[in-house]
Design an enzyme around this catalytic site. Structure first.
Site, short mmCIF file in Angstrom:
data_model
loop_
_atom_site.label_atom_id
_atom_site.label_comp_id
_atom_site.label_asym_id
_atom_site.label_seq_id
_atom_site.Cartn_x
_atom_site.Cartn_y
_atom_site.Cartn_z
N ARG A 167 -16.71 11.71 12.53
CA ARG A 167 -17.23 10.51 11.87
C ARG A 167 -18.01 9.59 12.80
NH1 ARG A 167 -12.82 8.16 7.76
NH2 ARG A 167 -13.26 10.01 6.56
N GLU A 193 -1.60 1.54 8.44
CA GLU A 193 -2.79 1.20 9.22
C GLU A 193 -2.55 0.03 10.18
OE1 GLU A 193 -6.34 1.23 6.82
OE2 GLU A 193 -7.55 0.38 8.44
N ASP A 202 -3.71 -9.37 8.64
CA ASP A 202 -2.61 -10.36 8.75
C ASP A 202 -1.42 -9.86 9.58
OD1 ASP A 202 -4.26 -11.51 6.88
OD2 ASP A 202 -2.73 -11.79 5.35
N GLY A 258 0.86 -1.18 0.00
CA GLY A 258 0.00 0.00 0.00
C GLY A 258 0.90 1.23 0.00
N GLN A 271 -10.40 8.02 -1.39
CA GLN A 271 -11.10 8.98 -2.26
C GLN A 271 -10.85 10.41 -1.83
OE1 GLN A 271 -15.28 8.09 -2.25
NE2 GLN A 271 -15.02 6.08 -3.15
N GLY A 272 -11.26 10.71 -0.58
CA GLY A 272 -11.29 12.09 -0.09
C GLY A 272 -9.99 12.82 -0.33
N GLY A 273 -8.88 12.22 0.13
CA GLY A 273 -7.59 12.85 -0.12
C GLY A 273 -6.61 12.69 1.02
N SER A 291 -4.92 9.51 7.53
CA SER A 291 -4.24 8.21 7.47
C SER A 291 -3.15 8.18 6.41
CB SER A 291 -5.25 7.10 7.18
OG SER A 291 -4.56 5.91 6.95
N LEU A 292 -3.47 8.62 5.21
CA LEU A 292 -2.45 8.62 4.14
C LEU A 292 -1.25 9.45 4.58
CD1 LEU A 292 -4.73 9.03 0.97
CD2 LEU A 292 -3.70 6.93 1.83
N HIS A 337 -14.44 0.72 8.45
CA HIS A 337 -13.61 1.47 7.50
C HIS A 337 -12.13 1.48 7.87
CE1 HIS A 337 -12.85 4.57 4.53
NE2 HIS A 337 -12.37 5.40 5.45
N HIS A 353 -17.33 4.07 8.83
CA HIS A 353 -17.60 5.24 7.98
C HIS A 353 -19.10 5.40 7.85
CE1 HIS A 353 -17.48 8.08 4.68
NE2 HIS A 353 -16.15 8.15 4.79
N ARG A 407 -10.19 8.61 14.17
CA ARG A 407 -9.32 9.27 13.18
C ARG A 407 -10.04 10.39 12.44
NH1 ARG A 407 -8.28 8.40 7.56
NH2 ARG A 407 -9.85 6.75 7.62
P1 FAD Z 1 -2.85 -0.83 2.59
O1 FAD Z 1 -2.95 0.25 1.61
O2 FAD Z 1 -4.11 -1.53 2.94
O3 FAD Z 1 -1.82 -1.90 2.02
C1 FAD Z 1 -1.64 -3.15 2.65
C2 FAD Z 1 -0.80 -4.03 1.75
O4 FAD Z 1 -0.40 -5.21 2.47
C3 FAD Z 1 -1.51 -4.54 0.52
O5 FAD Z 1 -0.59 -4.48 -0.54
C4 FAD Z 1 -1.84 -5.99 0.85
O6 FAD Z 1 -1.97 -6.82 -0.27
C5 FAD Z 1 -0.62 -6.37 1.66
N1 FAD Z 1 -0.78 -7.50 2.59
C6 FAD Z 1 -1.71 -7.66 3.56
N2 FAD Z 1 -1.47 -8.81 4.23
C7 FAD Z 1 -0.38 -9.37 3.67
C8 FAD Z 1 0.35 -10.57 3.91
N3 FAD Z 1 0.00 -11.43 4.86
N4 FAD Z 1 1.41 -10.85 3.13
C9 FAD Z 1 1.79 -10.01 2.13
N5 FAD Z 1 1.13 -8.87 1.85
C10 FAD Z 1 0.07 -8.55 2.62
N6 FAD Z 1 -7.36 7.59 4.22
C11 FAD Z 1 -7.06 8.89 3.97
O7 FAD Z 1 -6.15 9.44 4.61
N7 FAD Z 1 -7.73 9.57 3.01
C12 FAD Z 1 -8.73 9.01 2.27
O8 FAD Z 1 -9.30 9.66 1.41
C13 FAD Z 1 -9.09 7.67 2.53
N8 FAD Z 1 -10.10 7.07 1.86
C14 FAD Z 1 -10.32 5.74 2.05
C15 FAD Z 1 -11.27 5.10 1.27
C16 FAD Z 1 -11.47 3.73 1.38
C17 FAD Z 1 -12.50 3.04 0.53
C18 FAD Z 1 -10.69 2.99 2.31
C19 FAD Z 1 -10.89 1.51 2.44
C20 FAD Z 1 -9.77 3.62 3.12
C21 FAD Z 1 -9.57 4.99 2.99
N9 FAD Z 1 -8.62 5.66 3.76
C22 FAD Z 1 -8.34 6.97 3.52
C23 FAD Z 1 -7.76 4.92 4.68
C24 FAD Z 1 -6.41 4.67 3.99
O9 FAD Z 1 -6.63 4.40 2.63
C25 FAD Z 1 -5.66 3.52 4.61
O10 FAD Z 1 -5.64 3.63 5.99
C26 FAD Z 1 -4.22 3.50 4.09
O11 FAD Z 1 -4.25 3.51 2.69
C27 FAD Z 1 -3.49 2.29 4.62
O12 FAD Z 1 -2.29 2.16 3.90
P2 FAD Z 1 -1.31 0.97 4.24
O13 FAD Z 1 -0.18 1.09 3.31
O14 FAD Z 1 -1.05 0.93 5.68
O15 FAD Z 1 -2.17 -0.36 3.93
C1 SIN Z 2 -13.53 9.60 2.64
O1 SIN Z 2 -13.19 10.02 1.54
O2 SIN Z 2 -14.62 9.81 3.17
C2 SIN Z 2 -12.56 8.76 3.38
C3 SIN Z 2 -11.52 9.61 3.94
C4 SIN Z 2 -10.77 8.90 5.01
O3 SIN Z 2 -11.09 7.78 5.39
O4 SIN Z 2 -9.82 9.51 5.52
#
Ligand code: FAD
Ligand code: SIN
Length: 546
Positions: free
Chosen positions: A283, A368, A215, A14, A49-51, A384-385, A344, A236, A379
């Site tokens: 939220r 996350e 995981d 991610g 989506q949001g940003g 988060s991003l 969410h 959410h 949050r």
């Molecule tokens: P992730 O992006 O979830 O990446 C996890 C990675 O780990 C993936 O590649 C997955 O395949 C891999 N993985 C998992 N388990 C294993 C394993 N056992 N072995 C190998 N690989 C594994 N946040 C914001 O700040 N702004 C937003 O606008 C926003 N909108 C959102 C909209 C949606 C629909 C969702 C679901 C979330 C949103 N969030 C938003 C939250 C934010 O997107 C996430 O918290 C953030 O992207 C998490 O990033 P990450 O890199 O920690 O994990």
């Molecule tokens: C959203 O676009 O409503 C999600 C934003 C977030 O989870 O931070």
């Protein structure tokens, strides 16, 4: 079994895993292994989506102080002010960095970055890309960069299934499983990083894609790491209300930020009956308002009325939402969107420091899956991003300072664990789909938006029954079984932590303890240190030197 040695292995692609790999590749020459269980871009990040929050110096009257104050207020007493300051202060640099790696944020006609508003932010400070495709555009840009960086090696379709620990409680690498061939690879590593994201799939209604099975949190718990604040699950308020269960399409909070309003199916705007900030209250508050409105009146969903936003703005800002709704025969330019809450985001996770160190030497976590206490009990949107990027940047600096010379480790403890993965397993095949369905429905009904002692104990009983039936502690047959093993562990951590917290705070709402206690404390759980969940307020963790 194959064996290999690497200086650094990052699990997850991610935004957190990708950004870390890129930053680290700029600092070290050795090979970095990036492992992901799906395709490179598939992650929660992709669906954002949001940003992303950016506290930009030119955006007056915004300031670090204002962003930190908003974050702390939403966090309901559990946000770490130092971490919030650190992340906020570094946000401008993080945004410029993303731009450097190819992310194009939306601009206004004067060619200045366009900012939007989301709930509980006191000013517009959220950058977006492609209208409502921020996550996808960030993932594409970072994936492209990673694919073109020679010292990053990528494994796709490979799942991390256990961490290798030695007798000194140091992490020595990871056991990988190839779901296509059924083969295992043991990677000995100086540094292992968990960037595996969240766990929304534990609930029957979620905005998260299929990969979000918790995981990494489960792996760290199994290895003895301290896990924190697992009771705080963010629901959410506005996922598209579809008949089917499973991943549900998100209707971004920024739609409300641009002026949309929630009404019940009798056509009454209702959020101000619950909080004077109405549709843009934090939220957790809007989610509970919808939950109670639906419960009291027997609705399946409520409606998001976009009629006050002009059509040009809707088309420009939310092209993907318009398309997704159209795919379900909803024309949002003409009619309101049926929405209801869905799981969410998980505020808790593996306890980490500002550099992403866990309580286990050799093991880091970011994104996350980790918990820096930035988000506290709830949050703030789009934080988060930002956290993923800032903490990953700090972690890259820290890892680059470590001694990354790899020495393969032969150790009785890790040998013993490996032998568990060499064992032949019995031919009895559990009905894994049915187990997953039972777990998800139980978590939604009993450990969801509103919980209490009785419902949580019922959830725990179901989890224990499923554990007994499933009975697969180590080697499993396929990716679904490994994911279910993680989901069971994380569900148990959520339920146990929720039982211990006898108050309501942020996203954790108990109708048997509706008040917030004066004393704000974190909850910690660790197999090795405490044996069970323990309330701790003045416990200091030492992140041992690497
Ligand atoms: P992730 O992006 O979830 O990446 C996890 C990675 O780990 C993936 O590649 C997955 O395949 C891999 N993985 C998992 N388990 C294993 C394993 N056992 N072995 C190998 N690989 C594994 N946040 C914001 O700040 N702004 C937003 O606008 C926003 N909108 C959102 C909209 C949606 C629909 C969702 C679901 C979330 C949103 N969030 C938003 C939250 C934010 O997107 C996430 O918290 C953030 O992207 C998490 O990033 P990450 O890199 O920690 O994990
Ligand atoms: C959203 O676009 O409503 C999600 C934003 C977030 O989870 O931070």
């Amino acid at each position: 079994m194959k064996f290999s040695t690497k200086p650094v292995v990052i699990i997850g692609s991610g935004i957190a895993g990708l950004y870390l790999a890129i930053k680290l590749s700029e600092k070290i020459n050795s090979e970095i292994l990036l492992v992901t269980k799906a395709n490179l871009g598939e992650s929660n990040s992709r669906y954002a989506q949001g940003g992303i929050v950016g506290v930009l110096p030119e955006n007056l009257p915004d300031s670090v102080e204002l962003h930190v104050a908003d974050t702390i207020k939403a966090g309901a007493g559990l946000t770490d002010a130092g971490i919030a300051e650190f992340i906020s202060e570094n946000s401008t640099e993080a945004i410029y960095d993303l731009v450097k790696y190819g992310v194009e944020f939306d601009k206004n006609p004067e060619n200045r970055i366009q900012l939007t508003l989301e709930a509980a932010h006191s000013v517009k400070r959220i950058l977006h890309s492609g209208g409502d495709a921020t996550g996808r555009n960030i993932e594409l840009a970072l994936s492209h960069k990673v694919l073109n960086t020679p010292n990053i090696k990528i494994y796709q379709g490979i799942q991390a299934v256990d961490l290798l620990m030695d007798s000194d409680r140091r992490c020595r690498g990871v056991i990988l499983y190839d779901s296509k061939t059924g083969e295992y690879e043991i990677v000995y590593a100086n540094v292992t990083v968990i960037a595996t994201g969240g766990a929304g799939q534990i609930y029957s209604n979620t905005t998260n894609p299929a990969i979000a099975t918790g995981d990494g949190i489960a792996l760290a718990y199994r290895a003895g790491a301290v896990i924190q604040d697992m009771e705080f699950i963010q629901f959410h308020p506005t996922a598209l209300d579809l008949e089917e269960n499973g991943s549900r399409f998100l209707i971004s909070e920024s739609v409300r930020g641009e002026g949309a309003r929630l009404k019940n199916t009798d056509g009454e705007f209702f959020t101000q009956n619950y909080d004077k900030r109405g549709d843009l209250a934090p939220r957790d508050i809007v989610t509970r308002a919808i939950f109670f409105e639906m419960k009291e009146k027997g609705y399946n969903h409520v409606l998001l009325d976009t009629s006050s936003i002009n059509k040009e703005t809707l088309i420009e800002r939310f092209p993907n939402i318009i398309k997704a709704c159209k795919d379900h025969e909803i024309d949002i330019l003409e009619s309101p969107i049926p929405v209801s809450p869905a799981a969410h985001y998980i505020m808790g996770g593996i306890k980490i420091s500002q550099e992403g160190k866990t309580t286990i030497p050799g093991l880091y976590a970011v994104g996350e899956a980790g918990c820096t206490s930035f988000h506290g009990a709830n949050r703030l949107a789009s934080n988060s991003l930002l956290e993923c990027v800032v903490i990953a940047g700090e972690m890259a600096k820290n890892i680059a300072e470590q001694n990354l010379e790899v020495e393969p480790v032969k150790d009785c403890k890790s040998d013993c664990l490996l032998s568990q993965y060499e064992k032949h397993i019995l031919s009895y095949k559990p009905d894994i789909e049915d187990y997953i369905r039972k777990l998800r429905e139980t978590m939604w009904d009993k450990a969801g938006i509103v919980r209490n002692e009785q419902s949580l104990n019922q959830a725990l009983k179901m989890i224990n029954e499923l554990k007994l039936e499933f009975n697969q502690e180590y080697r499993c047959r396929n990716i679904n079984e490994y994911e279910f093993r993680s989901m069971l562990t994380v569900a148990e951590l959520i339920v146990r932590s929720s039982i211990v917290r006898k108050e309501s705070r942020g996203a954790h709402y108990r109708d048997d303890y509706p008040e917030t206690s004066e004393h704000a404390y974190h909850s910690y759980i660790s197999k090795e240190i405490f044996g069970t969940v323990k309330e701790v307020c003045d416990f200091t963790f030492s992140y041992k030197s690497m």
